[in-house]
Design an enzyme around this catalytic site. Structure first.
Site, PDB file in Angstrom:
ATOM      1  N   SER A  31       0.832  -1.058   0.026  1.00  0.00           N
ATOM      2  CA  SER A  31       0.045   0.133   0.078  1.00  0.00           C
ATOM      3  C   SER A  31       0.899   1.301   0.179  1.00  0.00           C
ATOM      4  CB  SER A  31      -0.823   0.105   1.249  1.00  0.00           C
ATOM      5  OG  SER A  31      -1.583   1.342   1.234  1.00  0.00           O
ATOM      6  N   LEU A  32       0.470   2.323  -0.894  1.00  0.00           N
ATOM      7  CA  LEU A  32       1.040   3.462  -0.854  1.00  0.00           C
ATOM      8  C   LEU A  32       0.369   4.510   0.080  1.00  0.00           C
ATOM      9  CD1 LEU A  32       1.298   4.123  -4.578  1.00  0.00           C
ATOM     10  CD2 LEU A  32       3.160   3.375  -2.886  1.00  0.00           C
ATOM     11  N   LYS A  82     -13.476  -4.560   2.715  1.00  0.00           N
ATOM     12  CA  LYS A  82     -14.552  -3.385   2.390  1.00  0.00           C
ATOM     13  C   LYS A  82     -15.859  -3.738   2.513  1.00  0.00           C
ATOM     14  CE  LYS A  82     -11.360  -0.785  -0.533  1.00  0.00           C
ATOM     15  NZ  LYS A  82     -11.306   0.060  -1.918  1.00  0.00           N
ATOM     16  N   ASP A 118     -14.291   5.870  -2.084  1.00  0.00           N
ATOM     17  CA  ASP A 118     -13.986   5.710  -3.608  1.00  0.00           C
ATOM     18  C   ASP A 118     -14.419   6.166  -4.415  1.00  0.00           C
ATOM     19  OD1 ASP A 118     -11.744   3.913  -2.627  1.00  0.00           O
ATOM     20  OD2 ASP A 118     -13.100   2.104  -2.233  1.00  0.00           O
ATOM     21  N   GLY A 148     -16.759  -4.528  -4.631  1.00  0.00           N
ATOM     22  CA  GLY A 148     -17.083  -3.589  -3.975  1.00  0.00           C
ATOM     23  C   GLY A 148     -16.441  -2.200  -4.659  1.00  0.00           C
ATOM     24  N   ALA A 149     -15.407  -2.335  -5.273  1.00  0.00           N
ATOM     25  CA  ALA A 149     -14.962  -1.541  -6.170  1.00  0.00           C
ATOM     26  C   ALA A 149     -15.678  -1.072  -7.624  1.00  0.00           C
ATOM     27  CB  ALA A 149     -13.370  -1.829  -6.688  1.00  0.00           C
ATOM     28  N   TYR A 231      -2.425  -1.004  -9.092  1.00  0.00           N
ATOM     29  CA  TYR A 231      -0.934  -0.197  -9.325  1.00  0.00           C
ATOM     30  C   TYR A 231      -0.016  -0.727  -8.920  1.00  0.00           C
ATOM     31  CZ  TYR A 231      -1.578   1.375  -4.463  1.00  0.00           C
ATOM     32  OH  TYR A 231      -1.851   1.340  -3.162  1.00  0.00           O
TER      33      TYR A 231
END
Length: 282
Positions: A31-32, A82, A118, A148-149, A231
């Site tokens: 994670s970023l 999520k 989101d 969910g996304a 990503y």
């Protein structure tokens, strides 16, 4: 660090104190978000800490109770938590309820409140990338995936005034919610993308550079806009094999993180500094 089902520990199993802010999920090491929020906290001169914590799905309820008892300010949630968090009965916003997933929790008067940033983050990322061309790109939209996304994406596209919206899933029954967002559904294997003006990948394929693309990039119109919500250090196969214009999920990540920051602190998020922390301009 990770939650072992009872407490927060480091890699050697030694107990740790909960940070005020963190992102939880499994996996989470990639994670970023810690870099984004460290930049935001520094820019707003807030003395706090944000960490990535591995929390497996079965441990979510116990982790939330431990974090609540520790008096943390807030949490971000990533896969696979999520949707699962809403099954625990936490309070949530109307937007969160409609999407059926949460990515942000804030502790208010001792109880969790779930938010979803989101959808608005995705809308901001598309607006940043496409500008005046956004309206044309919204004519015929395809969403890959049904989790969910994908629902957050459908919610965002509906809010932006999209024309046709088609949700493609390996099991079409998983996308039976498409009509709730003015869309249609189909089996991924039957998908025809040749007329699509906007394609958004909401599947996990792409998190690993070795992942195959979920669709044939060569079948896309080179004038379409391709967005892959994954990503990494290298572009996904979907993006690298596409002949036209595309973007990965980093801009959405920055935008949703900025909105989460506002949920926690009620402050204007420092978008330029957050984007710069991961090598982007905003």
């Amino acid at each position: 660090m990770y939650f072992d089902g009872e407490r927060l520990v480091d890699g050697a199993g030694a107990p740790l104190d909960w940070p005020a802010l963190s992102v939880i999920g499994d996996p989470v090491a990639h994670s970023l978000s810690p870099a984004l929020h460290a930049a935001a906290l520094q820019a707003r001169d807030i003395q706090s800490r944000y960490e990535a914590i591995r929390v497996a799905g079965p441990s979510l309820a116990l982790a939330l109770e431990a974090a609540r008892a520790a008096g943390v300010r807030g949490l971000n949630l990533t896969l696979p938590l999520k949707e699962a968090v809403l099954e625990l009965g936490v309070a949530r916003t109307d937007e969160c309820e409609r999407i059926g997933a949460a990515n942000t929790l804030v502790l208010r008067r001792g109880d969790w409140m779930a938010h979803n940033t989101d959808a608005r983050g995705l809308a901001m990322a598309l607006q940043r990338a496409l500008g005046a061309s956004l309206g044309a790109a919204l004519r015929r939209c395809v969403i890959l995936g049904a989790g969910g996304a994908a629902r957050a994406t459908a919610h965002a596209l509906q809010g932006l005034g999209a024309g046709e919206v088609l949700i493609a899933a390996r099991e079409v029954s998983r996308a039976d919610w498409a009509r709730d967002f003015g869309g249609r559904s189909c089996v991924l294997g039957d998908l025809d993308t040749s007329r699509a003006t906007l394609v958004i990948n909401c599947t996990p394929l792409g998190l690993d550079p070795a992942d195959p693309p979920p669709i044939d990039p060569g079948a896309l119109d080179p004038d379409a806009h391709l967005m892959d919500l994954t990503y990494g250090d290298q572009p996904s196969a979907l993006l690298s094999q596409f002949a036209g214009r595309g973007q990965d999920g980093r801009a959405m990540l920055v935008a949703q993180a900025a909105l989460s920051f506002s949920v926690w602190y009620g402050a204007l998020p420092p978008l330029p500094q957050m984007a710069a922390a991961i090598g982007m301009d905003w």
